[in-house]
Design an enzyme around this catalytic site. Structure first.
Site, PDB file in Angstrom:
ATOM      1  N   ARG A 149      36.517  34.575  37.049  1.00 55.06           N
ATOM      2  CA  ARG A 149      37.237  35.445  37.933  1.00 55.06           C
ATOM      3  C   ARG A 149      38.322  34.402  38.850  1.00 55.06           C
ATOM      4  O   ARG A 149      39.470  34.825  38.592  1.00 55.06           O
ATOM      5  CB  ARG A 149      36.320  35.809  38.997  1.00 55.06           C
ATOM      6  CG  ARG A 149      35.750  37.183  38.319  1.00 55.06           C
ATOM      7  CD  ARG A 149      34.550  37.714  39.555  1.00 55.06           C
ATOM      8  NE  ARG A 149      33.570  36.772  39.695  1.00 55.06           N
ATOM      9  CZ  ARG A 149      32.261  36.897  39.414  1.00 55.06           C
ATOM     10  NH1 ARG A 149      31.960  38.179  38.702  1.00 55.06           N
ATOM     11  NH2 ARG A 149      31.469  36.043  39.486  1.00 55.06           N
ATOM     12  N   ASP A 169      36.576  26.534  28.768  1.00 56.40           N
ATOM     13  CA  ASP A 169      35.652  27.573  28.952  1.00 56.40           C
ATOM     14  C   ASP A 169      35.033  28.103  27.827  1.00 56.40           C
ATOM     15  O   ASP A 169      35.448  28.871  27.095  1.00 56.40           O
ATOM     16  CB  ASP A 169      36.177  28.776  30.011  1.00 56.40           C
ATOM     17  CG  ASP A 169      34.692  29.616  30.902  1.00 56.40           C
ATOM     18  OD1 ASP A 169      33.795  29.753  29.994  1.00 56.40           O
ATOM     19  OD2 ASP A 169      35.140  29.895  31.695  1.00 56.40           O
ATOM     20  N   ALA A 228      37.733  23.444  44.536  1.00 61.26           N
ATOM     21  CA  ALA A 228      37.485  24.272  45.250  1.00 61.26           C
ATOM     22  C   ALA A 228      36.279  25.209  44.628  1.00 61.26           C
ATOM     23  O   ALA A 228      36.139  26.264  45.357  1.00 61.26           O
ATOM     24  CB  ALA A 228      38.683  25.108  45.721  1.00 61.26           C
ATOM     25  N   ALA A 229      35.587  24.647  43.941  1.00 63.06           N
ATOM     26  CA  ALA A 229      34.192  25.058  43.440  1.00 63.06           C
ATOM     27  C   ALA A 229      33.104  25.046  44.010  1.00 63.06           C
ATOM     28  O   ALA A 229      32.650  25.746  45.019  1.00 63.06           O
ATOM     29  CB  ALA A 229      34.330  25.058  42.087  1.00 63.06           C
ATOM     30  N   ASP A 254      37.957  21.200  48.809  1.00 66.30           N
ATOM     31  CA  ASP A 254      37.387  22.323  49.747  1.00 66.30           C
ATOM     32  C   ASP A 254      35.772  22.158  49.949  1.00 66.30           C
ATOM     33  O   ASP A 254      35.299  22.592  50.573  1.00 66.30           O
ATOM     34  CB  ASP A 254      37.704  23.581  49.229  1.00 66.30           C
ATOM     35  CG  ASP A 254      37.640  24.544  50.341  1.00 66.30           C
ATOM     36  OD1 ASP A 254      37.810  24.469  51.688  1.00 66.30           O
ATOM     37  OD2 ASP A 254      37.018  25.859  49.873  1.00 66.30           O
ATOM     38  N   GLU A 259      27.362  19.242  52.836  1.00 67.73           N
ATOM     39  CA  GLU A 259      28.355  19.735  53.630  1.00 67.73           C
ATOM     40  C   GLU A 259      27.769  20.048  54.891  1.00 67.73           C
ATOM     41  O   GLU A 259      26.641  20.675  54.991  1.00 67.73           O
ATOM     42  CB  GLU A 259      28.976  21.372  52.862  1.00 67.73           C
ATOM     43  CG  GLU A 259      29.700  20.921  51.979  1.00 67.73           C
ATOM     44  CD  GLU A 259      30.256  22.271  51.293  1.00 67.73           C
ATOM     45  OE1 GLU A 259      30.106  23.329  51.583  1.00 67.73           O
ATOM     46  OE2 GLU A 259      30.932  22.074  50.234  1.00 67.73           O
ATOM     47  N   HIS A 278      35.266  24.039  53.062  1.00 67.63           N
ATOM     48  CA  HIS A 278      34.953  24.932  52.292  1.00 67.63           C
ATOM     49  C   HIS A 278      35.459  26.327  52.904  1.00 67.63           C
ATOM     50  O   HIS A 278      34.540  27.325  53.161  1.00 67.63           O
ATOM     51  CB  HIS A 278      33.228  24.946  52.217  1.00 67.63           C
ATOM     52  CG  HIS A 278      32.764  25.621  51.343  1.00 67.63           C
ATOM     53  ND1 HIS A 278      31.786  25.306  50.874  1.00 67.63           N
ATOM     54  CD2 HIS A 278      33.131  26.743  50.702  1.00 67.63           C
ATOM     55  CE1 HIS A 278      31.446  26.260  49.837  1.00 67.63           C
ATOM     56  NE2 HIS A 278      32.158  27.135  49.815  1.00 67.63           N
ATOM     57  N   ILE A 279      36.817  26.660  53.067  1.00 71.10           N
ATOM     58  CA  ILE A 279      37.335  27.866  53.386  1.00 71.10           C
ATOM     59  C   ILE A 279      38.161  28.700  52.284  1.00 71.10           C
ATOM     60  O   ILE A 279      38.902  29.520  52.797  1.00 71.10           O
ATOM     61  CB  ILE A 279      38.428  27.604  54.521  1.00 71.10           C
ATOM     62  CG1 ILE A 279      39.219  26.394  54.417  1.00 71.10           C
ATOM     63  CG2 ILE A 279      37.626  27.134  55.964  1.00 71.10           C
ATOM     64  CD1 ILE A 279      40.598  26.094  55.088  1.00 71.10           C
ATOM     65  N   ALA A 281      37.225  30.865  50.894  1.00 69.79           N
ATOM     66  CA  ALA A 281      37.007  32.640  50.792  1.00 69.79           C
ATOM     67  C   ALA A 281      37.256  32.957  52.183  1.00 69.79           C
ATOM     68  O   ALA A 281      37.116  34.142  52.377  1.00 69.79           O
ATOM     69  CB  ALA A 281      35.639  32.706  50.253  1.00 69.79           C
TER      70      ALA A 281
HETATM   71  P1  NAD Z   1      32.816  32.951  37.480  1.00 69.79           P
HETATM   72  O1  NAD Z   1      31.226  33.219  37.252  1.00 69.79           O
HETATM   73  O2  NAD Z   1      33.596  34.442  37.689  1.00 69.79           O
HETATM   74  O3  NAD Z   1      33.498  32.127  36.649  1.00 69.79           O
HETATM   75  C1  NAD Z   1      32.777  30.843  35.980  1.00 69.79           C
HETATM   76  C2  NAD Z   1      33.354  30.513  34.851  1.00 69.79           C
HETATM   77  O4  NAD Z   1      32.795  29.168  34.346  1.00 69.79           O
HETATM   78  C3  NAD Z   1      32.921  31.452  33.982  1.00 69.79           C
HETATM   79  O5  NAD Z   1      33.961  32.051  33.147  1.00 69.79           O
HETATM   80  C4  NAD Z   1      31.968  30.732  33.060  1.00 69.79           C
HETATM   81  O6  NAD Z   1      32.097  30.815  31.574  1.00 69.79           O
HETATM   82  C5  NAD Z   1      32.294  29.188  33.092  1.00 69.79           C
HETATM   83  N1  NAD Z   1      31.638  28.268  32.930  1.00 69.79           N
HETATM   84  C6  NAD Z   1      30.065  28.160  33.162  1.00 69.79           C
HETATM   85  N2  NAD Z   1      29.748  26.839  32.832  1.00 69.79           N
HETATM   86  C7  NAD Z   1      30.707  26.254  32.302  1.00 69.79           C
HETATM   87  C8  NAD Z   1      30.697  25.010  31.479  1.00 69.79           C
HETATM   88  N3  NAD Z   1      29.746  24.095  31.507  1.00 69.79           N
HETATM   89  N4  NAD Z   1      31.876  24.764  31.217  1.00 69.79           N
HETATM   90  C9  NAD Z   1      33.018  25.538  31.404  1.00 69.79           C
HETATM   91  N5  NAD Z   1      32.996  26.658  31.758  1.00 69.79           N
HETATM   92  C10 NAD Z   1      31.975  26.969  32.380  1.00 69.79           C
HETATM   93  O7  NAD Z   1      32.890  32.356  38.926  1.00 69.79           O
HETATM   94  P2  NAD Z   1      33.958  32.299  40.122  1.00 69.79           P
HETATM   95  O8  NAD Z   1      33.760  33.659  40.934  1.00 69.79           O
HETATM   96  O9  NAD Z   1      35.355  32.211  39.341  1.00 69.79           O
HETATM   97  O10 NAD Z   1      33.715  31.176  40.898  1.00 69.79           O
HETATM   98  C11 NAD Z   1      33.885  30.024  40.401  1.00 69.79           C
HETATM   99  C12 NAD Z   1      33.558  28.979  41.178  1.00 69.79           C
HETATM  100  O11 NAD Z   1      34.033  28.880  42.651  1.00 69.79           O
HETATM  101  C13 NAD Z   1      31.725  28.898  41.734  1.00 69.79           C
HETATM  102  O12 NAD Z   1      31.407  27.627  41.609  1.00 69.79           O
HETATM  103  C14 NAD Z   1      31.988  29.476  42.914  1.00 69.79           C
HETATM  104  O13 NAD Z   1      30.918  29.037  43.668  1.00 69.79           O
HETATM  105  C15 NAD Z   1      33.169  28.711  43.590  1.00 69.79           C
HETATM  106  N6  NAD Z   1      33.686  29.603  44.915  1.00 69.79           N
HETATM  107  C16 NAD Z   1      34.333  28.617  45.813  1.00 69.79           C
HETATM  108  C17 NAD Z   1      34.534  29.456  47.021  1.00 69.79           C
HETATM  109  C18 NAD Z   1      35.254  28.449  48.130  1.00 69.79           C
HETATM  110  O14 NAD Z   1      35.074  29.062  49.122  1.00 69.79           O
HETATM  111  N7  NAD Z   1      35.579  27.435  47.916  1.00 69.79           N
HETATM  112  C19 NAD Z   1      34.695  30.641  47.045  1.00 69.79           C
HETATM  113  C20 NAD Z   1      34.121  31.467  46.002  1.00 69.79           C
HETATM  114  C21 NAD Z   1      33.868  30.985  44.726  1.00 69.79           C
END
Ligand code: NAD
Length: 524
Positions: A149, A169, A228-229, A254, A259, A278-279, A281
């Protein structure tokens, strides 16, 4: 029902839960130890990423039925232990994707144009125009690891900067990548060709430290890294070494392995690291959406309605949802009947889906059957824990599907056995479910209320004697079906719908009546 909100969520979400009759306590500064002390009083717990819902928390939480994660990642929750305990875990996928993507883009621009460093310098009274020379994004290659996403939203927006976009991916299709102008490549190609690499995968065993020494080695000299993941997907030690050796020109973070990060985390001392707490979101819009999404699921859950975003339940596509829900109810009731008739002893369960339903994802229906079966003999088995409990008890579960059907558009056939066997057949018309057969006997009834199911010899006077017995205990018979199989005589099935539940004594006396073979009570 009591809800503990352990991390800040939107006020609207709290009001919504209160308006729906839930008692909500907001304690957003509590430590892990304080959480351990108080969690036993709560039926629901809502967290963001700060609070860690570890095994010890779940062990203490005797009443806990649902955990809500106002956000996406559930790596701060021990989901497998929650599942074992039958606790539903819900999250809010998608609600903060745009905010996280916009923050990522903010980090990219800050990083390559050194905006935070320049800001600091000006505020210190300096005017160092030569020091803060950056690079343009136009024509550069952005490597997106994880095109889910957030990765997708980042790609969509970065096209406007005239960047080439590579994505790695293994779980998405080329069409999805193409639709945002990204080229799907393997990890090595992405690492070797990107000027800026941004991470958007979830934190799993597979992705932990997926960017470490070996991967930095493959990258272009002067590459920029954005995470930022989740902390720990990029190995912090390796990143530090890569920045110090000038392999990496700078990083924007981020998130951290720990943390908040330790004050002496060496990354924080580097001038070319741009960082935020970690902001990703943290926008009003995202907090509102994720808070409300979780609050709605929690309210639905306590109203007995299905939840939309359960992490530890099979997902039901929106188009299947209304079709399958009556079958979920039907299967649970079939389970209850089977368990009652077999006195709770069974080691094999077979469910066959026929017709239209065989073309849908029926996992939730099978779970409901197991829940109906097991809940009669064990306490607290729910749709989350039922398959695990069945496995632990060595119950063999078989599922099959036959897409053709004759009379009914969809039909479920259930056989439960332990040497002795019971067979049930049922269907649904819209929202109404019907049991059509018990063993070889045709019945056709809407299963709702107190029932006695009994086998008897098909002789005159039997039904009269049963009526008299129940009457003498002041139990009214609201309905009756005699499922006859074959011709006159033999053993037949009687189904009595009662206004009140019969006592053990009534059932015992009923079996003592002439020509009655057995009698089982079940509440459906
Ligand atoms: P999502 O599940 O929609 O997307 C994750 C993608 O990663 C998927 O398409 C999946 O196929 C792919 N994936 C999984 N394992 C993989 C691998 N080994 N190699 C390559 N691709 C792989 O998740 P999202 O909502 O897009 O969130 C992504 C990240 O962002 C998550 O870690 C989430 O926790 C983090 N996040 C951080 C914040 C923040 O405040 N910094 C806010 C929201 C989400």
């Amino acid at each position: 029902m009591k809800v503990l909100v352990a991390d800040p969520i939107a006020e609207e979400a709290i009001d919504f839960m209160r308006k729906n009759g839930l008692e909500v306590d907001v304690k957003t500064d509590i430590s892990h130890e304080e959480l351990l002390d108080i969690v036993r009083d709560y039926d629901a717990l809502i967290v963001r990423s700060r609070t860690k819902v570890t095994r010890d928390v779940i062990e203490r939480a005797e009443k806990l039925k649902i955990i809500g994660r106002a956000g996406v990642g559930v790596d701060n929750i021990d989901v497998s232990f929650a599942t074992e305990r039958g606790i539903v875990v819900v999250n809010a996928p998608g609600g903060n994707s745009v905010s996280a993507a916009e923050h990522t883009i903010g980090l990219i621009i800050s990083l390559v144009r050194k905006i935070p460093q320049a800001d600091r310098s000006v505020k210190e009274g300096k005017w160092e125009r030569k020091k803060f020379v950056g690079i343009e994004l136009r024509g550069k290659t952005l490597g997106i690891i994880g095109l889910g996403r957030i990765g997708y939203e980042v790609a969509k927006r970065m096209r406007c900067f005239e960047m080439n976009i590579l994505a790695y991916d293994p779980y998405v299709s080329e069409e999805r990548a193409k639709s945002v102008g990204a080229k799907l490549v393997d990890l090595e190609e992405l690492l070797k060709n990107s000027d800026i690499i941004t991470i958007h995968v979830p934190k799993t065993k597979e992705t932990e430290k997926m960017i470490s020494y070996r991967e930095f080695e493959m990258m272009k000299d002067g590459v920029y890294i954005v995470n930022a993941a989740r902390g720990g997907i990029v190995d912090e030690r390796a990143l530090y070494d890569a920045i110090v050796s000038s392999k990496v020109a700078g990083a924007a973070l981020d998130v951290y392995e720990r943390e908040p990060p330790d004050k002496d985390n060496p990354l924080l001392k580097l001038e070319n690291v741009v960082t935020t707490p970690h902001i990703g979101a943290s926008t009003r819009e995202a907090q509102m959406i994720v808070g409300m999404t979780v609050a709605e699921d929690i309210v639905n859950f306590f109203k007995g309605l299905p939840v939309k975003n359960a992490v530890n339940l099979p997902s039901v596509a929106p188009e299947d949802y209304s079709y399958l829900m009556p079958f979920v109810e039907l299967a649970e009731k079939m389970g209850k009947i089977a368990c009652a008739r077999l006195n709770g002893v069974f080691n094999r369960v077979k469910i066959t889906f026929r017709g239209e339903i065989a073309r849908r994802n029926t996992e939730i229906v099978t779970r409901a059957l197991l829940m109906g079966l097991l809940n009669q003999i064990l306490s607290g088995v729910n749709i989350v824990s039922a398959p695990i409990v069945a496995k632990e008890r060595g119950i063999v579960v078989e599922q099959s599907r036959i897409e053709e059907s004759d009379i009914y558009p969809s039909l479920i056939e259930v056989t439960v056995s332990n040497g002795k066997e019971i067979y049930l057949e049922g269907t649904c018309f819209g929202e109404e479910c019907r049991i059509l057969k018990i063993d070889k006997y045709k019945v056709d009834f809407v299963p709702k209320g107190h029932y006695i199911i009994s086998l008897h010899e098909d002789k005159p006077g039997v039904i009269g004697r049963v009526g008299t017995l129940l009457g003498s205990y002041n139990i009214n018979i609201a309905g009756m079906i005699v499922g006859r199989h074959g011709g006159k005589g033999g053993i037949q099935l009687m189904l009595l719908l009662l206004d009140d539940p019969p006592s053990e004594e009534v059932l015992r006396k009923m079996v003592e009546l002439e020509s009655i073979i057995d009698a089982t009570y079940v509440y459906l």
